[in-house]
Design an enzyme around this catalytic site. Sequence first.
Site, PDB file in Angstrom:
ATOM      1  N   CYS A   1       7.275 -36.247  45.685  1.00 32.78           N
ATOM      2  CA  CYS A   1       7.965 -34.964  45.860  1.00 32.78           C
ATOM      3  C   CYS A   1       7.808 -34.031  44.664  1.00 32.78           C
ATOM      4  CB  CYS A   1       9.444 -35.197  46.146  1.00 32.78           C
ATOM      5  SG  CYS A   1       9.706 -36.262  47.558  1.00 32.78           S
TER       6      CYS A   1
ATOM      7  N   HIS B   1      13.848 -29.104  44.834  1.00 31.84           N
ATOM      8  CA  HIS B   1      13.238 -29.899  45.901  1.00 31.84           C
ATOM      9  C   HIS B   1      14.285 -30.126  46.983  1.00 31.84           C
ATOM     10  CE1 HIS B   1      11.367 -32.923  48.228  1.00 31.84           C
ATOM     11  NE2 HIS B   1      12.086 -33.915  47.757  1.00 31.84           N
TER      12      HIS B   1
ATOM     13  N   ASN C   1      13.031 -32.885  54.534  1.00 26.26           N
ATOM     14  CA  ASN C   1      12.356 -33.143  53.259  1.00 26.26           C
ATOM     15  C   ASN C   1      10.843 -33.154  53.506  1.00 26.26           C
ATOM     16  OD1 ASN C   1      11.240 -34.249  50.949  1.00 26.26           O
ATOM     17  ND2 ASN C   1      12.716 -35.917  50.775  1.00 26.26           N
TER      18      ASN C   1
HETATM   19  O1  UT7 Z   1      12.469 -36.794  48.272  1.00 27.06           O
HETATM   20  C1  UT7 Z   1      12.871 -37.386  47.074  1.00 27.06           C
HETATM   21  C2  UT7 Z   1      13.601 -38.582  47.173  1.00 27.06           C
HETATM   22  N1  UT7 Z   1      14.473 -38.762  48.297  1.00 27.06           N
HETATM   23  C3  UT7 Z   1      15.753 -38.506  48.191  1.00 27.06           C
HETATM   24  O2  UT7 Z   1      16.164 -37.906  47.243  1.00 27.06           O
HETATM   25  C4  UT7 Z   1      16.686 -39.045  49.236  1.00 27.06           C
HETATM   26  C5  UT7 Z   1      17.810 -39.779  48.561  1.00 27.06           C
HETATM   27  N2  UT7 Z   1      18.802 -40.379  49.387  1.00 27.06           N
HETATM   28  C6  UT7 Z   1      19.548 -39.758  50.334  1.00 27.06           C
HETATM   29  O3  UT7 Z   1      19.376 -38.604  50.631  1.00 27.06           O
HETATM   30  C7  UT7 Z   1      20.684 -40.545  50.958  1.00 27.06           C
HETATM   31  O4  UT7 Z   1      20.881 -41.739  50.243  1.00 27.06           O
HETATM   32  C8  UT7 Z   1      20.480 -40.868  52.459  1.00 27.06           C
HETATM   33  C9  UT7 Z   1      20.609 -39.601  53.297  1.00 27.06           C
HETATM   34  C10 UT7 Z   1      19.126 -41.512  52.664  1.00 27.06           C
HETATM   35  C11 UT7 Z   1      21.558 -41.838  52.939  1.00 27.06           C
HETATM   36  O5  UT7 Z   1      22.844 -41.327  52.678  1.00 27.06           O
HETATM   37  P1  UT7 Z   1      23.953 -42.238  51.987  1.00 27.06           P
HETATM   38  O6  UT7 Z   1      25.184 -41.461  51.925  1.00 27.06           O
HETATM   39  O7  UT7 Z   1      23.366 -42.725  50.704  1.00 27.06           O
HETATM   40  O8  UT7 Z   1      24.157 -43.381  53.060  1.00 27.06           O
HETATM   41  P2  UT7 Z   1      23.936 -44.938  52.924  1.00 27.06           P
HETATM   42  O9  UT7 Z   1      22.514 -45.279  52.678  1.00 27.06           O
HETATM   43  O10 UT7 Z   1      24.945 -45.451  51.963  1.00 27.06           O
HETATM   44  O11 UT7 Z   1      24.294 -45.442  54.376  1.00 27.06           O
HETATM   45  C12 UT7 Z   1      25.588 -45.291  54.899  1.00 27.06           C
HETATM   46  C13 UT7 Z   1      25.645 -45.817  56.322  1.00 27.06           C
HETATM   47  C14 UT7 Z   1      24.989 -47.167  56.523  1.00 27.06           C
HETATM   48  O12 UT7 Z   1      25.803 -47.904  57.394  1.00 27.06           O
HETATM   49  P3  UT7 Z   1      26.734 -49.084  56.850  1.00 27.06           P
HETATM   50  O13 UT7 Z   1      25.802 -50.066  56.202  1.00 27.06           O
HETATM   51  O14 UT7 Z   1      27.666 -48.432  55.877  1.00 27.06           O
HETATM   52  O15 UT7 Z   1      27.406 -49.583  58.087  1.00 27.06           O
HETATM   53  C15 UT7 Z   1      23.690 -46.843  57.237  1.00 27.06           C
HETATM   54  O16 UT7 Z   1      23.250 -47.879  58.073  1.00 27.06           O
HETATM   55  O17 UT7 Z   1      24.980 -44.922  57.215  1.00 27.06           O
HETATM   56  C16 UT7 Z   1      24.093 -45.651  58.039  1.00 27.06           C
HETATM   57  N3  UT7 Z   1      22.979 -44.795  58.406  1.00 27.06           N
HETATM   58  C17 UT7 Z   1      22.981 -44.011  59.506  1.00 27.06           C
HETATM   59  N4  UT7 Z   1      23.895 -43.788  60.462  1.00 27.06           N
HETATM   60  C18 UT7 Z   1      23.583 -42.905  61.426  1.00 27.06           C
HETATM   61  C19 UT7 Z   1      21.811 -44.644  57.755  1.00 27.06           C
HETATM   62  N5  UT7 Z   1      21.038 -43.741  58.390  1.00 27.06           N
HETATM   63  C20 UT7 Z   1      21.740 -43.339  59.480  1.00 27.06           C
HETATM   64  C21 UT7 Z   1      21.477 -42.427  60.519  1.00 27.06           C
HETATM   65  N6  UT7 Z   1      22.425 -42.245  61.458  1.00 27.06           N
HETATM   66  N7  UT7 Z   1      20.327 -41.728  60.582  1.00 27.06           N
END
Ligand code: UT7
Length: 327
Positions: free
Chosen positions: A112, A254, A284
């Site tokens: 990125c 970004h 993204n």
């Molecule tokens: O491009 C440069 C680098 N990339 C980034 O900068 C991205 C960095 N990360 C993020 O943007 C975020 O971490 C995410 C958007 C990927 C995830 O958000 P989060 O608040 O960190 O959520 P999480 O990974 O802690 O997941 C929370 C919950 C999980 O369920 P449990 O384990 O708590 O029951 C996931 O399974 O959300 C669940 N989950 C979803 N639920 C519905 C993950 N993806 C989805 C989804 N729909 N698409």
Amino acid sequence: MNVRITGTGSALPGKILTNAELEKSVDTTDEWITTRTGIKERRIAADGEYTSTFAAEASRRALAMAGVPPEEIDLIIIGTVTPDFPFPSTACIVQDLLGATNATAFDLSAACSGFLYGLSIAEKYIRSGAARKILVVGAEILSRIVDWQDRNTCVLFGDGAGAVVLEASEEADHSLLSTHTFSNGAHWNLLFQQGSGSRNPATASRTIDERLIYLNMEGNDVFKHAVRGMEEAAVRALNANGLSPADISLLIPHQANRRIIDATAKRLGIGSERLFINLHRYGNTSSASIPIALDEANHLGILKPDSKLLLVAFGGGFTYASALIKW
Ligand code: UT7
């Protein structure tokens, strides 16, 4: 020698994939995607469209704005993690598509941060006198490396390209003031495409069977590093120019996640009125996100002469980077 941006351009696929459509194919909701990321829709390339297709179109638009014929370009740098082929470089294909017959062309792998890394290299070519006119492009078709069965990642990414023309300039005003690049390889395995390189060749059956071919991300860990990295890169840019956040007209970060952007802006003390966001429409797009945003801001007329723009990126590697521009 000073470095000036004389043209911007972007190109996006026509096909729009909304959160509502994603609800039909993976276990997700518009509500989750919107509140956790800020993304509402993304663009998806069609069959017959390649990374070079959008890179070349964005470049044509940037060249047209700059009034520079393709044969005057000395160097083409394309930041991408989704090239047309492992080799030759997508930059060589774009050179051919543009008729930029006098250019040297190469791709750059910084995820990125690829566009800002490219800007940094281009700056040094121009300041040293090695080149006078350069195309820097960020271009991706991430839809071809995401696992459409993995809701953790497939809702986040989109396709597109953005480009700028950089030219040597005698004027100190209206120029690229600085670029800074950083890497932290200790965390290379938090965001990567495991399969298709020399460790897990595309030809090995296990690469397909174990779904290694797809983009893999530990989102939560990357999130924390992203906020810290973008802040560090931004502060280095401000300090190098003797500026404070209050001097910045527009922050163009970004576009990975609205919460990462807001947290970074908050740490810097830059209010939402000085923040450029188009993440809700494109998701993204990795290396393409900053040049697409810059081109949109340019066409919207919000970049005024003397506006001070702060560009910051963070991506796999980890890589992170910043650029300060006096428009
Ligand atoms: O491009 C440069 C680098 N990339 C980034 O900068 C991205 C960095 N990360 C993020 O943007 C975020 O971490 C995410 C958007 C990927 C995830 O958000 P989060 O608040 O960190 O959520 P999480 O990974 O802690 O997941 C929370 C919950 C999980 O369920 P449990 O384990 O708590 O029951 C996931 O399974 O959300 C669940 N989950 C979803 N639920 C519905 C993950 N993806 C989805 C989804 N729909 N698409």
